[in-house]
Design an enzyme around this catalytic site. Structure first.
Site, PDB file in Angstrom:
ATOM      1  N   GLU A  80     -12.243 -20.305  46.588  1.00  0.00           N
ATOM      2  CA  GLU A  80     -12.556 -21.588  46.896  1.00  0.00           C
ATOM      3  C   GLU A  80     -14.060 -21.950  47.087  1.00  0.00           C
ATOM      4  O   GLU A  80     -14.645 -22.805  47.164  1.00  0.00           O
ATOM      5  CB  GLU A  80     -11.756 -22.197  47.945  1.00  0.00           C
ATOM      6  CG  GLU A  80     -12.256 -21.485  49.339  1.00  0.00           C
ATOM      7  CD  GLU A  80     -11.479 -21.992  50.479  1.00  0.00           C
ATOM      8  OE1 GLU A  80     -11.883 -23.147  51.184  1.00  0.00           O
ATOM      9  OE2 GLU A  80     -10.396 -21.386  50.868  1.00  0.00           O
ATOM     10  N   CYS A 112      -7.142 -20.487  50.727  1.00  0.00           N
ATOM     11  CA  CYS A 112      -6.916 -18.906  50.966  1.00  0.00           C
ATOM     12  C   CYS A 112      -6.201 -17.983  50.239  1.00  0.00           C
ATOM     13  O   CYS A 112      -6.381 -16.973  50.272  1.00  0.00           O
ATOM     14  CB  CYS A 112      -7.055 -18.448  52.578  1.00  0.00           C
ATOM     15  SG  CYS A 112      -8.643 -19.305  53.486  1.00  0.00           S
ATOM     16  N   HIS A 234      -2.786 -12.726  56.002  1.00  0.00           N
ATOM     17  CA  HIS A 234      -4.200 -13.573  55.783  1.00  0.00           C
ATOM     18  C   HIS A 234      -4.685 -13.328  57.144  1.00  0.00           C
ATOM     19  O   HIS A 234      -4.216 -13.612  58.148  1.00  0.00           O
ATOM     20  CB  HIS A 234      -3.790 -14.852  55.263  1.00  0.00           C
ATOM     21  CG  HIS A 234      -5.039 -15.594  55.238  1.00  0.00           C
ATOM     22  ND1 HIS A 234      -6.196 -15.220  54.847  1.00  0.00           N
ATOM     23  CD2 HIS A 234      -5.500 -16.641  56.078  1.00  0.00           C
ATOM     24  CE1 HIS A 234      -7.311 -16.145  55.020  1.00  0.00           C
ATOM     25  NE2 HIS A 234      -6.818 -17.107  55.914  1.00  0.00           N
TER      26      HIS A 234
END
Lengths: 348, 129
Positions: A80, A112, A234
């Site tokens: 990103e 993400c 994550h």
């Protein structure tokens, strides 16, 4: 057998401590460190960006795979923080590493989880028989607004994975993705910093999608959490992946080697991929690895990997994540940090 | 830097592609049109080693416009393991600890930006190893 034949990671040498950021804003550093469960984060050098991080990570992947870069048929970079709004990061990378020009290159964006997305597309190409090797990368120089909670975690780094069918070091056994329209975190066109919905980023977003993808992956694979040696999720902060693991039935010991967020921060698209690289650095043949990414917006990609004998031959061929986390650190003060992160408005 | 020149120099800046004279074997970097040793005009591409050592260096404290925000920074003459010499910025280092003879490796970094809206220019810089 389809899976990872080479992997590499890259973390910048620069760091800023949570105390340094907290001091700037008059915040309670100990409370923040306890709440986020992280003590410092990586910061890109002034000459580093998603492209340079991707190049160095992919160089490690090629060193480990020991393949001719010309045989790579596709390159996908998920991020990103692509340096160009219009010009794919992969175009620079292929010329830096001697890949192509007969290669399919694209940019992935999904907050993400853009990195795991790139890995999934690379894996799918190889599985379909369309090409011999494909490269999937997750890398970011993450942005967090000054004074925002994200400023303590948004960091820089990434990992690259070459998918193939010969000399596979980590076979991909199962995948599963889980996606919905969830406005938890976003950045509008032209805005410099992302916005987030505070506590809404937790249960309705991160946990719903990680647990949703994770449970479906366990059902699909007919495996139980206890069957896995390692798990990685994550890592927006230290606390969330530990809680996601607990909800799915994993222990802290299973998360230990991939849980690198306390010293790395949140590398956004590079987060769970770099955690996976850290696990592969220490993995043994036969180990099962459970991985679920998360990208706001929102979605999760899950993978089940089985490590093969080939891991013993390849893991020492390139720098390891733990070595990059622990060595050669250069600490910045807040003023230097704002310069590195281009937070100061300058005249042209 | 204008796009045509930048694109022309990509092989040498990204991959350290030099020119080896087919007559006498002398390596030219950046690639030359005429061999500095035998004046030959036929060359073949060759990739340079990315490891080497610092022969000499200086600290830039007043940089050219596009590098003025990076000061102070080090620029070194580096001898690669294959004997080729080149000039490069040394990055990610404590300037006080730089030494002649220091082992270095060339890595891929952003060199400059063509203003706020222009192209980004990448190439090699050295890091201490």
């Amino acid at each position: 057998m389809v899976g990872i034949v080479g992997y590499g990671a890259y973390l910048p040498r620069y760091r800023i401590k949570a105390e340094t950021i907290a001091r700037q804003w008059g915040a309670d550093a100990e409370a923040i460190k306890r709440g986020l469960q992280l003590t410092e984060k990586t910061v890109p050098g002034q000459d580093e960006d998603t492209i340079t991080i991707s190049v160095e990570a992919a160089r490690g992947a090629i060193q480990r795979a020991q393949i001719d870069p010309q045989e790579i048929g596709a390159v996908y970079i998920g991020s990103e923080s692509h340096p160009y709004a219009v010009k794919p990061s992969g175009t620079v990378l292929i010329d830096a590493l001697g890949i192509g020009p007969h290669v399919h290159v694209a940019t992935n964006e999904f907050a993400c989880k853009a990195g795991s997305e790139a890995m999934y597309v690379a894996y799918s190409h190889v599985k379909s028989g369309e090409m011999k090797y494909a490269l999937g990368i997750g890398a970011d120089t993450s942005q967090g607004a000054p004074g925002d909670a994200l400023e303590y975690s948004a960091s820089a780094g990434g990992a690259a994975f070459i998918m193939g069918t010969e000399r596979v070091a980590a076979e991909i056994l199962f995948t599963h993705s889980y996606t919905s329209d969830t406005p938890d975190f976003w950045r509008r066109e032209g805005e410099f910093y992302p916005r987030h919905a505070g506590r809404f980023t937790g249960d309705p977003a991160y946990f719903k999608h990680i647990v949703g993808a994770g449970q479906a992956l366990l059902e699909k694979s007919k495996l139980a959490p206890k069957d896995f040696t390692h798990a990685v999720f994550h890592m927006p902060n230290g606390k969330f992946p530990q809680e996601a693991g607990r909800r799915l039935g994993f222990t802290k010991q299973q998360l230990e080697f991939g849980w690198i967020v306390p010293l790395m921060g949140n590398t956004y698209s590079g987060s769970s991929p770099t955690g996976l690289a850290a696990i592969l650095d220490v993995a043994n043949p036969g180990d099962l690895i459970f991985m679920v990414s998360f990208g706001s917006g929102a979605g999760s990609d899950g993978f089940v990997y089985r490590v093969t004998e080939e891991i013993k031959a390849i893991k020492d061929r390139a720098p390891k994540v733990r070595s990059m986390l622990d060595n050669g650190k250069i600490y910045l003060d807040y003023g230097q940090y704002t310069k590195h992160r281009h937070k100061i408005k300058l005249n042209e | 830097m204008i796009s045509p020149r930048y694109a022309r120099e990509i092989p040498q800046r990204y991959q350290l592609v030099a020119a080896r004279c087919t007559s006498c074997g002398t390596i030219g970097f950046p690639p030359r049109r005429v061999c500095k040793h035998c004046r030959g005009r036929q060359f073949e591409p060759t990739k340079l080693d990315s490891d080497g050592k610092i022969l000499t260096f200086t600290i830039i404290r007043v940089g050219a416009d596009r590098f003025s925000k990076q000061t102070p920074y080090a620029v070194a003459v580096i001898e690669l393991n294959d004997g080729t010499r080149l000039t490069a910025q040394v990055t990610d280092c404590e300037l006080e600890s730089l030494e002649i003879g220091q082992k270095v490796r060339l890595v891929f970094r952003k060199i400059q930006e063509d203003g706020k809206a222009g192209i980004l220019c990448y190439g090699y810089k050295a890091i201490c190893v």
